[in-house]
Design an enzyme around this catalytic site. Sequence first.
Site, PDB file in Angstrom:
ATOM      1  CG  ASN A  57       3.366  -4.618   6.118  1.00  0.00           C
ATOM      2  OD1 ASN A  57       3.893  -4.510   5.036  1.00  0.00           O
ATOM      3  ND2 ASN A  57       2.377  -3.852   6.511  1.00  0.00           N
ATOM      4  CG  ASP A 111      19.484  24.637 -29.346  1.00  0.00           C
ATOM      5  OD1 ASP A 111      20.152  23.894 -28.614  1.00  0.00           O
ATOM      6  OD2 ASP A 111      18.977  25.698 -28.945  1.00  0.00           O
ATOM      7  CD  GLU A 145       4.976 -10.536   4.631  1.00  0.00           C
ATOM      8  OE1 GLU A 145       3.916  -9.902   4.479  1.00  0.00           O
ATOM      9  OE2 GLU A 145       6.097  -9.973   4.666  1.00  0.00           O
ATOM     10  CB  THR A 183       9.872  -5.845   4.965  1.00  0.00           C
ATOM     11  OG1 THR A 183       8.461  -5.985   5.134  1.00  0.00           O
ATOM     12  CG2 THR A 183      10.599  -6.983   5.642  1.00  0.00           C
ATOM     13  CD  GLU A 213       0.408  -1.025   3.079  1.00  0.00           C
ATOM     14  OE1 GLU A 213       0.317  -2.083   2.438  1.00  0.00           O
ATOM     15  OE2 GLU A 213       1.108  -0.914   4.097  1.00  0.00           O
ATOM     16  CG  ASP A 267      12.910  27.020 -29.906  1.00  0.00           C
ATOM     17  OD1 ASP A 267      12.647  26.835 -31.108  1.00  0.00           O
ATOM     18  OD2 ASP A 267      14.024  27.369 -29.484  1.00  0.00           O
ATOM     19  CG  ASP A 281      17.694  29.182 -27.423  1.00  0.00           C
ATOM     20  OD1 ASP A 281      16.956  29.196 -28.433  1.00  0.00           O
ATOM     21  OD2 ASP A 281      18.932  29.235 -27.490  1.00  0.00           O
TER      22      ASP A 281
HETATM   23  P1  ATP Z   1      21.058  27.551 -33.478  1.00  0.00           P
HETATM   24  O1  ATP Z   1      20.668  26.174 -33.742  1.00  0.00           O
HETATM   25  O2  ATP Z   1      22.460  27.863 -33.878  1.00  0.00           O
HETATM   26  O3  ATP Z   1      20.740  28.048 -32.116  1.00  0.00           O
HETATM   27  P2  ATP Z   1      18.942  29.112 -34.436  1.00  0.00           P
HETATM   28  O4  ATP Z   1      17.913  28.131 -34.770  1.00  0.00           O
HETATM   29  O5  ATP Z   1      18.816  29.860 -33.167  1.00  0.00           O
HETATM   30  O6  ATP Z   1      20.341  28.443 -34.538  1.00  0.00           O
HETATM   31  P3  ATP Z   1      18.547  31.577 -35.717  1.00  0.00           P
HETATM   32  O7  ATP Z   1      18.940  32.358 -34.525  1.00  0.00           O
HETATM   33  O8  ATP Z   1      17.152  31.461 -36.122  1.00  0.00           O
HETATM   34  O9  ATP Z   1      19.116  30.117 -35.630  1.00  0.00           O
HETATM   35  O10 ATP Z   1      19.431  32.160 -36.888  1.00  0.00           O
HETATM   36  C1  ATP Z   1      19.257  31.771 -38.219  1.00  0.00           C
HETATM   37  C2  ATP Z   1      20.099  32.652 -39.113  1.00  0.00           C
HETATM   38  O11 ATP Z   1      19.628  33.993 -39.012  1.00  0.00           O
HETATM   39  C3  ATP Z   1      21.568  32.712 -38.735  1.00  0.00           C
HETATM   40  O12 ATP Z   1      22.295  31.737 -39.413  1.00  0.00           O
HETATM   41  C4  ATP Z   1      21.983  34.108 -39.153  1.00  0.00           C
HETATM   42  O13 ATP Z   1      22.385  34.096 -40.492  1.00  0.00           O
HETATM   43  C5  ATP Z   1      20.720  34.905 -39.047  1.00  0.00           C
HETATM   44  N1  ATP Z   1      20.697  35.680 -37.801  1.00  0.00           N
HETATM   45  C6  ATP Z   1      20.877  35.225 -36.558  1.00  0.00           C
HETATM   46  N2  ATP Z   1      20.785  36.204 -35.657  1.00  0.00           N
HETATM   47  C7  ATP Z   1      20.513  37.328 -36.343  1.00  0.00           C
HETATM   48  C8  ATP Z   1      20.273  38.705 -35.987  1.00  0.00           C
HETATM   49  N3  ATP Z   1      20.291  39.104 -34.723  1.00  0.00           N
HETATM   50  N4  ATP Z   1      20.021  39.577 -36.954  1.00  0.00           N
HETATM   51  C9  ATP Z   1      19.979  39.188 -38.231  1.00  0.00           C
HETATM   52  N5  ATP Z   1      20.196  37.927 -38.648  1.00  0.00           N
HETATM   53  C10 ATP Z   1      20.464  37.003 -37.722  1.00  0.00           C
END
Ligand code: ATP
Length: 901
Positions: free
Chosen positions: A703, A309, A678, A706, A267, A613, A609
């Site tokens: 019981n 990522d 038991e 244990t 239980e 996402d 992040d």
């Molecule tokens: P990761 O897997 O590396 O974290 P991510 O999915 O976060 O990548 P993004 O941040 O969406 O990727 O970036 C995609 C593309 O956009 C980059 O390869 C870059 O060329 C462009 N990029 C990233 N940051 C900026 C920014 N602050 N301003 C303009 N272009 C950007």
Amino acid sequence: MNTVAREHRTPAGPTSAEAARLLAEYGPNEVAAQPCVPLWARVAAQLRDPLITVLLAAVVLTLAIGDRPDAVVIALVVVVNTTVGVVQEVRAEESVAALSALSTPRARVMRDGGPREVPSAAVVPHDVLVLGEGDVVAADAGLTESAGLLVDESALTGESVPVDKAVSAADPDGRTVRSGTVVLRGRALAVVTATGADSALGRIAALMRPRPDPTPLQRRLADLGRVLAVVALSLCAAVFVLGLLQGQPAGRMGVTAISLAVAAVPESLPAVVTMALALGARHMASRHALVRRLPAVETLGSVTVLATDKTGTLTEGRMVVERLWTPGCTASVDGHGYDPSGRLLVDGSPPGPAEAEELRALLTATALCNDAALRPPTEAGGPWTALGDPTEAALLAAAAKAGLDPVDLGAAFPRITELPFDSVRKRMTTVHRTAGGGTLVCLKGAPEAVLTAAVLDETEEVLERARAASTRLAAEGFRVLAAARGTRHGFPAPAADAEHGLRLLGLAALADPPKSAASAVLADCVRAGIRPVLITGDHPATARALAVRVGLLEPDARSADVVRGADLGSGTVTDLTRPTVFARTDPGQKLEIVQAWRDRGAVTAMTGDGVNDGPALRRADIGVAMGRRGTEVARQAADLVLTDDSLATVVGAVEEGRRVYDNIRRFLLYGLAGGAAEILVMLAGPLFGLALPLRAGQILWINLLTHGLTGVAMGAEPVSPGAMSRPPRPPEQHVLGSGLWQRVLLLGTVVTAVSLGAALWARSDGRPWQSILFTALLAAQLGVVLGLRERLLTRANPFLPAAVLASAGLAAAALYLPFLRSVLETEPLSWGDLVGPVLAGLAGFVAARTQRAVARPRWTARASGRTPARPAERPVKRAGGTSLRPRAGTGMEPPPDDDAG
Ligand code: ATP
């Protein structure tokens, strides 16, 4: 385009002292806490448990038939059970509360004149919220400054269409943000108007209060408990009938049967599981992994796919611009990290005037189209750090190396509007006022999003050269951004106008080295049967270069081995569970990939992040958010938050999950085998002429010692050394699956046989056989609990040997303390009498060890490669060169035997 309404002055917000006063005045910014359950209600809940009710009935029955000793013991069991139940419940709740306190939401506010991160609960009216992409609004607030602000209010209104908000909105609602809503993009400052129960979230809090649902394992165990109860009750009925046939009085047999039922049904299982999960979660917290939902602890152990990522997870996340390309020259940039000192060199020498002009134009645009800041070292010799997006901070450092100061640039070209970066558009545009009354448009973004005729007013030849240069740089592993600029007379009216007809300035190539531990962590995943998959928004060539460096792809892999997000919808890729590397994906495509794996029956963990996402983090079985660089919304969508942003921590958490699960199974094996023994003793005893083998009180005492003491101590057993060299358990595997049932019966039979053997020997020798049987049954179970230890002499869990010693001491008390002796109806045993129980203890120990030894080679054989890799699965290459083939990853491998005992 959202028109920016900027105040020229950033509100400073209250000082810390004012904030403390306001906090005292208005109270914490929290929705009403769960009401505290009073002690009597907890005790009443325990007493409502069917088994306890039965025991209470047994107390009445025993008193009615004048069996005072049994009545005392049963009452004692009720008291102890209820106390243990209440204590476990309170401790588990405390652990969970402590965990949620660790992962409380945070907010950025202006305090003492600068931005500070504080717990959301510390936000007070008059605070100035600093809102950015991915933030969860901490309190109701009125906007004082906004740029391209888009807010998701679905949490409050259920309305899924995001809402534009701006200081200049006509509608008053459009000028306020409400607590609990999410900033999808843009930036804003807002003065808090209401917190806690007065805020929008507070007002609907009652509707949103999360109910602590039982975990899947707890539900399964509750089902199992019901089945076991039926089985045990039928067997107890058989014991009852058998006793009557033997001429035992009905009242005494009734009490005995009830006690047996109580002893045989585990239980305490749900309580033990909650404790084990909560303690596991605490353990994880000390290893930098905050668990936000308790069920995640048990799911972690069975993760088969880890979708990760790139930036900051596999790489350092510290960018530095190393190359610049303009239509007229290619320059290298030296220097370290975000330190603004360094030089630009063309072919090893300072650039000529024309080249310097082109490079300065490129870096001016990327410094203006930028929201980051650089922070000087806080101590002598320390590093410069980035505030904001690392990509943008690196561009500021490069600009500084060309002698450009972002503050001066900002003053010379004040920003009037912007289209913020987002990971679907993959570019960002800002519009600035120039001294001559015109406007300057600065744009930067992924080369594919910039180097098009739709954006640039350039010849095809220039575009082609730029594309070729960007592919070359990406293949070298650089993150590449293209930048463009345009001048306008007057303000561009329609939004779309800003991103048309621009002049190409060039490319910036940023290096972000892989973390030194990345390839070892990925190899650990593979060893543990977890398939790593890289999903990034970056360029396929950049992704390929990194994947090769960390051992995810063979060095001869081509860019074609990397699947692009755009290929997903086009039908080129039919099975999303085949590729190991995905590039240029947007968050929606991440969701598709996770779903494809889940459809295959895999248990997925996914890191993320960004603001977008959230859905994929929720869809994955284990959403993992980065505590440091992740957005608040990602943190709140995740099951696991990593306080050190390290992938190794996920692997550590998986190990912890496996430990917890193994211990729960070990407890089941031990508890059920004891219960079975038991019942078997009571059923088989009369067949050998032992009329009533054990008294009700004796059964309950066994019981208590244990299930109670040693059982709980088992939950703290350390992780087995082989836990991460075997495949994950299949998610559909029953908690008693892969041979545990059989082992329960086998151990139960051994314990029964040796205990009955000791009793029969004692009876033939004229010794007090019932007390010897009582002691032998207990000793055999204590032998089993020690024998089930993974490492016999480990000092990692001193509770278990201590619990065994305490149980042995209490068993001795039952034999030698006159009061307990009269209650339990035992007799003191002589040294000679103790031979039988000691042998029974040894037999229990040897049986458990032998079983472990027999079970081990079976899982080792499976873990060491009999599981076939799917033909399409690509061998994972270690940095050292040896190729590791993923062993699992589909969740469809044959069930591994486990380490439970
Ligand atoms: P990761 O897997 O590396 O974290 P991510 O999915 O976060 O990548 P993004 O941040 O969406 O990727 O970036 C995609 C593309 O956009 C980059 O390869 C870059 O060329 C462009 N990029 C990233 N940051 C900026 C920014 N602050 N301003 C303009 N272009 C950007």
